[in-house]
Motif scaffolding. Structure first.
Motif, PDB file in Angstrom:
ATOM      1  N   GLY A 111       0.810  -1.215   0.000  1.00 31.14           N
ATOM      2  CA  GLY A 111       0.000   0.000   0.000  1.00 31.14           C
ATOM      3  C   GLY A 111       0.842   1.262   0.000  1.00 31.14           C
ATOM      4  N   ILE A 112       1.945   1.267   0.747  1.00 29.58           N
ATOM      5  CA  ILE A 112       2.833   2.434   0.773  1.00 29.58           C
ATOM      6  C   ILE A 112       3.572   2.572  -0.555  1.00 29.58           C
ATOM      7  N   SER A 113       3.998   1.453  -1.126  1.00 35.00           N
ATOM      8  CA  SER A 113       4.768   1.494  -2.374  1.00 35.00           C
ATOM      9  C   SER A 113       3.930   1.958  -3.554  1.00 35.00           C
ATOM     10  N   CYS A 114       2.636   1.687  -3.521  1.00 34.73           N
ATOM     11  CA  CYS A 114       1.770   2.036  -4.650  1.00 34.73           C
ATOM     12  C   CYS A 114       1.234   3.461  -4.573  1.00 34.73           C
ATOM     13  N   ASN A 115       1.470   4.163  -3.496  1.00 33.82           N
ATOM     14  CA  ASN A 115       0.954   5.517  -3.328  1.00 33.82           C
ATOM     15  C   ASN A 115       2.130   6.488  -3.248  1.00 33.82           C
ATOM     16  N   ARG A 116       2.362   7.246  -4.326  1.00 37.21           N
ATOM     17  CA  ARG A 116       3.499   8.158  -4.369  1.00 37.21           C
ATOM     18  C   ARG A 116       3.347   9.313  -3.385  1.00 37.21           C
ATOM     19  N   GLN A 117       2.135   9.603  -2.960  1.00 37.83           N
ATOM     20  CA  GLN A 117       1.943  10.659  -1.972  1.00 37.83           C
ATOM     21  C   GLN A 117       2.528  10.289  -0.614  1.00 37.83           C
ATOM     22  N   LEU A 118       2.796   9.015  -0.415  1.00 32.89           N
ATOM     23  CA  LEU A 118       3.356   8.548   0.855  1.00 32.89           C
ATOM     24  C   LEU A 118       4.874   8.469   0.834  1.00 32.89           C
ATOM     25  N   TYR A 119       5.482   8.953  -0.240  1.00 34.91           N
ATOM     26  CA  TYR A 119       6.938   8.930  -0.320  1.00 34.91           C
ATOM     27  C   TYR A 119       7.508  10.120   0.433  1.00 34.91           C
ATOM     28  N   ASN A 120       7.608  10.011   1.735  1.00 35.28           N
ATOM     29  CA  ASN A 120       8.162  11.069   2.573  1.00 35.28           C
ATOM     30  C   ASN A 120       8.887  10.427   3.751  1.00 35.28           C
ATOM     31  N   THR A 121       9.576  11.263   4.522  1.00 29.48           N
ATOM     32  CA  THR A 121      10.428  10.752   5.597  1.00 29.48           C
ATOM     33  C   THR A 121       9.670   9.942   6.650  1.00 29.48           C
ATOM     34  N   PRO A 122       8.523  10.413   7.165  1.00 31.99           N
ATOM     35  CA  PRO A 122       7.816   9.614   8.173  1.00 31.99           C
ATOM     36  C   PRO A 122       7.464   8.215   7.681  1.00 31.99           C
ATOM     37  N   ASN A 123       7.037   8.114   6.424  1.00 31.96           N
ATOM     38  CA  ASN A 123       6.673   6.802   5.902  1.00 31.96           C
ATOM     39  C   ASN A 123       7.896   5.954   5.572  1.00 31.96           C
TER      40      ASN A 123
ATOM     41  N   SER B 135       5.968  19.684  18.236  1.00 30.02           N
ATOM     42  CA  SER B 135       6.393  20.910  17.539  1.00 30.02           C
ATOM     43  C   SER B 135       5.991  20.832  16.074  1.00 30.02           C
ATOM     44  N   PRO B 136       4.711  20.990  15.778  1.00 27.80           N
ATOM     45  CA  PRO B 136       4.262  20.837  14.385  1.00 27.80           C
ATOM     46  C   PRO B 136       4.802  21.914  13.449  1.00 27.80           C
ATOM     47  N   LEU B 137       5.094  23.121  13.963  1.00 33.96           N
ATOM     48  CA  LEU B 137       5.570  24.199  13.094  1.00 33.96           C
ATOM     49  C   LEU B 137       7.022  24.002  12.677  1.00 33.96           C
ATOM     50  N   HIS B 138       7.824  23.352  13.518  1.00 37.93           N
ATOM     51  CA  HIS B 138       9.238  23.121  13.206  1.00 37.93           C
ATOM     52  C   HIS B 138       9.502  21.657  12.868  1.00 37.93           C
ATOM     53  N   TYR B 139       8.465  20.974  12.467  1.00 41.22           N
ATOM     54  CA  TYR B 139       8.523  19.526  12.282  1.00 41.22           C
ATOM     55  C   TYR B 139       9.521  19.134  11.189  1.00 41.22           C
ATOM     56  N   SER B 140       9.474  19.835  10.046  1.00 41.08           N
ATOM     57  CA  SER B 140      10.300  19.439   8.906  1.00 41.08           C
ATOM     58  C   SER B 140      11.767  19.834   9.059  1.00 41.08           C
ATOM     59  N   SER B 141      12.096  20.665  10.051  1.00 40.89           N
ATOM     60  CA  SER B 141      13.480  21.121  10.218  1.00 40.89           C
ATOM     61  C   SER B 141      14.252  20.326  11.256  1.00 40.89           C
ATOM     62  N   PHE B 142      13.643  19.304  11.843  1.00 40.01           N
ATOM     63  CA  PHE B 142      14.332  18.506  12.848  1.00 40.01           C
ATOM     64  C   PHE B 142      15.428  17.666  12.205  1.00 40.01           C
ATOM     65  N   TRP B 143      16.422  17.352  13.012  1.00 36.35           N
ATOM     66  CA  TRP B 143      17.558  16.560  12.517  1.00 36.35           C
ATOM     67  C   TRP B 143      17.122  15.201  12.014  1.00 36.35           C
TER      68      TRP B 143
ATOM     69  N   HIS C  23      14.689  14.490  10.243  1.00 42.06           N
ATOM     70  CA  HIS C  23      14.252  14.594   8.855  1.00 42.06           C
ATOM     71  C   HIS C  23      15.395  15.000   7.931  1.00 42.06           C
ATOM     72  N   ARG C  24      16.287  15.831   8.422  1.00 39.84           N
ATOM     73  CA  ARG C  24      17.398  16.284   7.586  1.00 39.84           C
ATOM     74  C   ARG C  24      18.407  15.170   7.333  1.00 39.84           C
ATOM     75  N   HIS C  25      18.547  14.264   8.277  1.00 36.13           N
ATOM     76  CA  HIS C  25      19.560  13.213   8.158  1.00 36.13           C
ATOM     77  C   HIS C  25      18.916  11.832   8.315  1.00 36.13           C
ATOM     78  N   PHE C  26      17.796  11.613   7.639  1.00 36.88           N
ATOM     79  CA  PHE C  26      17.088  10.359   7.873  1.00 36.88           C
ATOM     80  C   PHE C  26      17.857   9.125   7.390  1.00 36.88           C
ATOM     81  N   PRO C  27      18.753   9.210   6.343  1.00 33.60           N
ATOM     82  CA  PRO C  27      19.548   7.999   6.030  1.00 33.60           C
ATOM     83  C   PRO C  27      20.457   7.578   7.190  1.00 33.60           C
ATOM     84  N   LEU C  28      21.028   8.561   7.888  1.00 32.44           N
ATOM     85  CA  LEU C  28      21.857   8.224   9.044  1.00 32.44           C
ATOM     86  C   LEU C  28      21.023   7.651  10.182  1.00 32.44           C
TER      87      LEU C  28
END
Length: 355
Positions: free
Chosen positions: A41-53, A118-126, A128-133
């Motif tokens: 289900g996640i693989s078939c929905n391109r809208q779910l291609y983000n860091t949380p998923n 912290s929903p307003l600063h959610y996307s700037s957390f480490w 998300h910035r370094h999710f491969p690590l």
């Protein structure tokens, strides 16, 4: 006489194997299939291609691996004749998969916790910035820690283990059976394989109280904090709703009652999920630690098998609860099932018309 000794020594292993596979195979199959459905289900929905998923997808992969390894986990607490290298493998690999699953579960809860805090600063957390690590950090340390017995932190050089085959047909303590007889019937180089030979007591204590307990407490703390924040937000919404209401005399309106009921259901669902998924595992861990502290070399294998299967299996269900509760994850599979059902109905209708 040797054949009778071999028979009486091997028979308990066969009974234990039947019990293990009778419990774990259906549970493992359900866990694997459910994980595959959510991953699809996640693989078939391109809208779910983000860091949380991506984090949740990593958790699903770890859960899928745990489901594959589930039939082998109860064997870790049972004694059997194996070569020491094989004994290391059958203990280290399931332990690595389980620790990786636990680390992934913690990072998923932490990511969602930070989103609410912290929903307003959610996307700037480490995270998300370094999710491969971060993904590397939830897979590499479990592998390194689980592999420590292979690098020498084990009890192979300790005193001999004499309780390898001391079980009767029922799995309870019975007349001792010569373990060397069973080992002699096994492939060359075999010896008694026990988790006590692979994992020293210090290793087990460090894993239980240094890794497992903090992880469980952190998940429980983050979940409780989120529920507390949700309660405060709901009170603010109800207060604003009462301030703008034109009638009702300050009493709770129907909408406010629905909000309270929804929150109550949410708390009940989270509490029941936590109890159902974590309590069996906590009981299993305490049983293992109590057995370790008792200094016994033998125990009731049936109790161990049931507790390990239910404990690990119930905890592996938690990602499935999180995934199946999200309609975005299951929409592609649901749409596929609807298409197959409609096609089958049209085919049935066409066959009826032809008749």
């Amino acid at each position: 006489m040797d054949d009778l000794a071999n028979d009486s020594a091997v028979r308990p292993l066969l009974l234990e194997a039947r019990l293990i596979y009778a419990i774990t195979v259906p549970l493992s199959t359900a866990i694997i299939l459910a994980n595959l459905v959510i991953i699809l289900g996640i693989s078939c929905n391109r809208q779910l291609y983000n860091t949380p998923n991506y984090f949740f997808l990593s958790l699903l992969v770890a859960d899928l691996c745990t489901g594959v390894a589930l039939p082998f986990i109860p064997w870790m607490g049972l004694n059997r004749p194996l070569s020491f290298s094989s004994c290391l493998l059958v203990h280290i690999f399931p332990n690595f998969l389980f620790l990786a699953f636990l680390f992934n579960l913690v990072i998923v809860h932490y990511e969602r916790y930070m989103c609410i805090m912290s929903p307003l600063h959610y996307s700037s957390f480490w995270i998300h910035r370094h999710f491969p690590l971060v993904l590397l950090a939830v897979w590499a340390p479990p592998l390194l820690y689980a592999s420590l017995p292979a690098f020498g932190w084990n009890n192979r050089a300790g005193p001999g283990w004499n309780g390898c085959c001391s079980f009767n047909d029922t799995g309870a303590l019975g007349a001792p059976v010569n373990c060397s007889t069973v080992v002699a019937a096994a492939p060359g180089g075999s010896e008694c394989c026990s988790y006590r030979r692979v994992f020293p007591n210090a290793f087990i204590y460090l894993e239980v109280y240094g890794l497992l307990a903090p992880a469980i407490l952190s998940i429980a703390g983050m979940t409780g904090r989120v529920l507390w924040i949700t309660r405060g937000q709901m009170k603010d919404i109800c207060r604003l709703h009462r301030s703008v209401a034109t009638r009702g005399g300050g009493q709770a309106s129907e909408r406010e009652q629905r909000l309270n009921l929804r929150y109550t259901r949410c708390v009940a669902a989270v509490s029941l999920t936590f109890l159902a998924c974590w309590v069996p595992y906590i009981i299993y861990i305490h049983f293992c630690v109590a057995f370790l502290l008792s200094k016994e070399t033998r125990g009731n294998s049936t109790t161990h098998i049931v507790l390990s299967c239910t404990g690990i299996g119930s905890m592996a269900v938690m990602p499935l609860v999180l995934g199946l509760a999200n309609r975005q994850y299951t929409d592609p599979v649901r749409k596929l099932l609807h298409k197959l059902r409609d096609r089958w109905r049209r085919r049935q209708d066409s066959e009826d018309m032809a008749l």
